[in-house]
Scaffold this active site. Structure first.
Site, mmCIF file in Angstrom:
data_model
loop_
_atom_site.group_PDB
_atom_site.id
_atom_site.type_symbol
_atom_site.label_atom_id
_atom_site.label_comp_id
_atom_site.label_asym_id
_atom_site.label_seq_id
_atom_site.Cartn_x
_atom_site.Cartn_y
_atom_site.Cartn_z
ATOM 1 N N HIS A 23 0.896 -1.326 0.085
ATOM 2 C CA HIS A 23 -0.082 -0.096 0.143
ATOM 3 C C HIS A 23 0.854 1.136 -0.019
ATOM 4 O O HIS A 23 1.267 1.627 1.050
ATOM 5 C CB HIS A 23 -0.954 -0.050 1.357
ATOM 6 C CG HIS A 23 -2.091 1.112 1.342
ATOM 7 N ND1 HIS A 23 -3.270 0.800 1.378
ATOM 8 C CD2 HIS A 23 -1.872 2.449 1.285
ATOM 9 C CE1 HIS A 23 -3.844 1.691 1.583
ATOM 10 N NE2 HIS A 23 -3.322 2.986 1.321
ATOM 11 N N HIS B 172 1.262 4.948 -2.397
ATOM 12 C CA HIS B 172 0.708 5.691 -3.608
ATOM 13 C C HIS B 172 1.925 6.164 -4.119
ATOM 14 O O HIS B 172 2.545 6.963 -3.747
ATOM 15 C CB HIS B 172 -0.512 6.679 -3.102
ATOM 16 C CG HIS B 172 -1.522 6.071 -2.423
ATOM 17 N ND1 HIS B 172 -2.652 6.038 -2.903
ATOM 18 C CD2 HIS B 172 -1.553 5.854 -1.126
ATOM 19 C CE1 HIS B 172 -3.715 5.527 -2.185
ATOM 20 N NE2 HIS B 172 -2.856 5.393 -0.951
ATOM 21 N N HIS C 239 -9.804 1.220 -0.396
ATOM 22 C CA HIS C 239 -9.826 1.718 0.876
ATOM 23 C C HIS C 239 -10.753 1.901 1.585
ATOM 24 O O HIS C 239 -11.989 2.101 1.165
ATOM 25 C CB HIS C 239 -9.077 3.264 0.685
ATOM 26 C CG HIS C 239 -7.515 3.552 0.258
ATOM 27 N ND1 HIS C 239 -7.118 2.866 -0.628
ATOM 28 C CD2 HIS C 239 -6.994 4.247 0.811
ATOM 29 C CE1 HIS C 239 -5.914 3.075 -0.843
ATOM 30 N NE2 HIS C 239 -5.530 4.184 0.198
ATOM 31 N N GLU D 99 -11.041 3.946 7.104
ATOM 32 C CA GLU D 99 -10.010 5.236 7.527
ATOM 33 C C GLU D 99 -10.598 6.268 8.223
ATOM 34 O O GLU D 99 -10.580 6.434 9.359
ATOM 35 C CB GLU D 99 -9.148 5.183 6.569
ATOM 36 C CG GLU D 99 -8.031 6.448 6.849
ATOM 37 C CD GLU D 99 -7.291 7.077 5.494
ATOM 38 O OE1 GLU D 99 -7.752 6.860 4.344
ATOM 39 O OE2 GLU D 99 -5.998 7.390 5.702
ATOM 40 N N ASP E 141 1.889 4.092 2.869
ATOM 41 C CA ASP E 141 0.833 4.876 2.204
ATOM 42 C C ASP E 141 1.528 6.058 1.454
ATOM 43 O O ASP E 141 1.610 5.749 0.332
ATOM 44 C CB ASP E 141 0.325 5.249 3.268
ATOM 45 C CG ASP E 141 -1.368 5.822 2.795
ATOM 46 O OD1 ASP E 141 -1.519 5.504 1.808
ATOM 47 O OD2 ASP E 141 -2.028 6.134 3.878
ATOM 48 N N ASP E 142 1.694 7.243 1.855
ATOM 49 C CA ASP E 142 2.150 8.193 1.104
ATOM 50 C C ASP E 142 3.629 8.571 1.820
ATOM 51 O O ASP E 142 3.530 9.786 2.570
ATOM 52 C CB ASP E 142 1.455 9.374 1.393
ATOM 53 C CG ASP E 142 -0.137 9.201 0.933
ATOM 54 O OD1 ASP E 142 -0.259 8.488 -0.069
ATOM 55 O OD2 ASP E 142 -1.041 9.813 1.130
#
Ligand SMILES: [Zn+2]
Length: 328
Positions: free
Chosen positions: A16, A18, A195, A198, A276-277
């Site tokens: 996961h 991005h 997703h 969250e 994630d980011d």
């Protein structure tokens, strides 16, 4: 990113990340210099991304993304992420990529995709790390553009594209509205992730599992709010792509003490640890595993088990998994 202690010396894998949010500050600066874009307000004195709330985060993200313009820029982005991850001991990354972003960038999805694939292949040749791609729907653009994203994904199947998914604003639209898009991807044989859980409660996770034939959930941590749902996720072998640093940085949980990672593990829920980011959340794959050890108290053997689960539930083919298991 401050790295006070070394990352645990276990092989790592992520499901996961991005891609556009994986650009290291130094790479963004280099591209910005080349294109004559002023990105000084993007960074603090230590050269880290600077943002304070979701609005300034999105502004920073857009400005950073704006200096990736050619297939070679995207090749460099994918390659540099993978080389950094490999240096931290990672053997595998599944990136989310966006057909819609590829089109918005002015390149078109295929040229954007081809650039990314070139970067993944260069990184694998140089450092052995394997990269695969999951095109996704940006949920806030709605179900119709979701179908377009799915069609773009299945019309541009290269070996690196191994799944399909959805990210974006979870509070907009109900999961079942995206069923036509997910069916396009499923019919092409792509395994699915979405997703949920969250920004929305456990009910968003349950609604996603009811509406869409997903094998994994991005985040999904708020499933912890309903014990029956946690039992269902464990029983069905649904994999949660857990991103602890993202969750705490964005305030989904106020602290690591409040984060349900250990409870989900105790309930037998399959999971991975993901960044994630990463540079926007001042994290990395190495840092996620470090938090797993130093904050959640997981042993190296337990962290190696997390990596094994990630590879078991990865969307790549069995031959690739066998190659990865051989490195654990
Ligand atoms: Zn995400």
């Amino acid at each position: 990113m401050t790295e006070p202690t070394a990352a645990p010396p276990v092989p790592k894998a992520e499901l996961h990340v991005h891609l556009e949010a994986g650009a290291a500050p130094a790479l963004v600066r280099r591209n910005a210099d080349r294109y004559g874009v002023d990105v000084s307000r993007l960074f603090d004195d230590e050269g880290r991304y600077l943002w304070t709330d979701f609005t300034t985060f999105l502004t920073a993200y857009d400005l950073a993304a704006s200096v990736f313009r050619t297939p070679e820029d995207f090749a460099g982005l994918a390659e540099s992420y993978q080389l950094d991850a490999a240096a931290a001991g990672s053997v595998y990354t599944e990136f989310f990529v966006s057909p819609d972003f590829g089109n918005r960038s002015g390149l078109g999805y295929r040229a954007y995709l081809d650039g990314i694939v070139e970067g993944l292949r260069r990184a694998e040749a140089a450092a052995g790390i394997v990269g695969r791609l999951i095109p996704l729907i940006e949920r806030h653009y709605g179900p119709e553009r979701g179908v377009e994203a799915a069609r773009a994904a299945v019309n541009n199947l290269v070996p690196e594209v191994v799944g399909f998914g959805m990210a974006g604003e979870e509070r907009l639209y109900a999961p079942h509205e995206f069923r036509p898009a997910f069916e396009v991807a499923a019919e092409a044989g792509l395994p699915l992730t979405c997703h949920a859980g969250e920004w929305c409660s456990w009910e968003g996770v349950a609604a996603t599992l009811d509406a869409l034939p997903v094998r994994r959930i991005g985040h999904g941590v708020r499933a912890i709010e309903n014990a029956d749902l946690v039992r269902r996720i464990a029983a069905e072998g649904i994999h949660l792509e857990i991103c602890p640093v993202s969750n705490v940085t964005l305030g989904v949980y106020g602290s690591y003490a409040d984060h349900p990672l250990l409870k989900l593990r105790a309930a037998g829920v399959r999971h991975s640890l993901n960044s994630d980011d990463p540079p926007f959340f001042w994290t990395s794959v190495g840092h996620e595993y470090r938090v797993g050890r130093d904050t959640f108290g997981l042993s190296d053997a337990e962290l190696a088990g997390v990596t094994r689960m990630a590879i078991e539930d990865a969307f790549c083919d069995e031959a690739t998994k066998a190659r990865l298991f051989a490195r654990l």
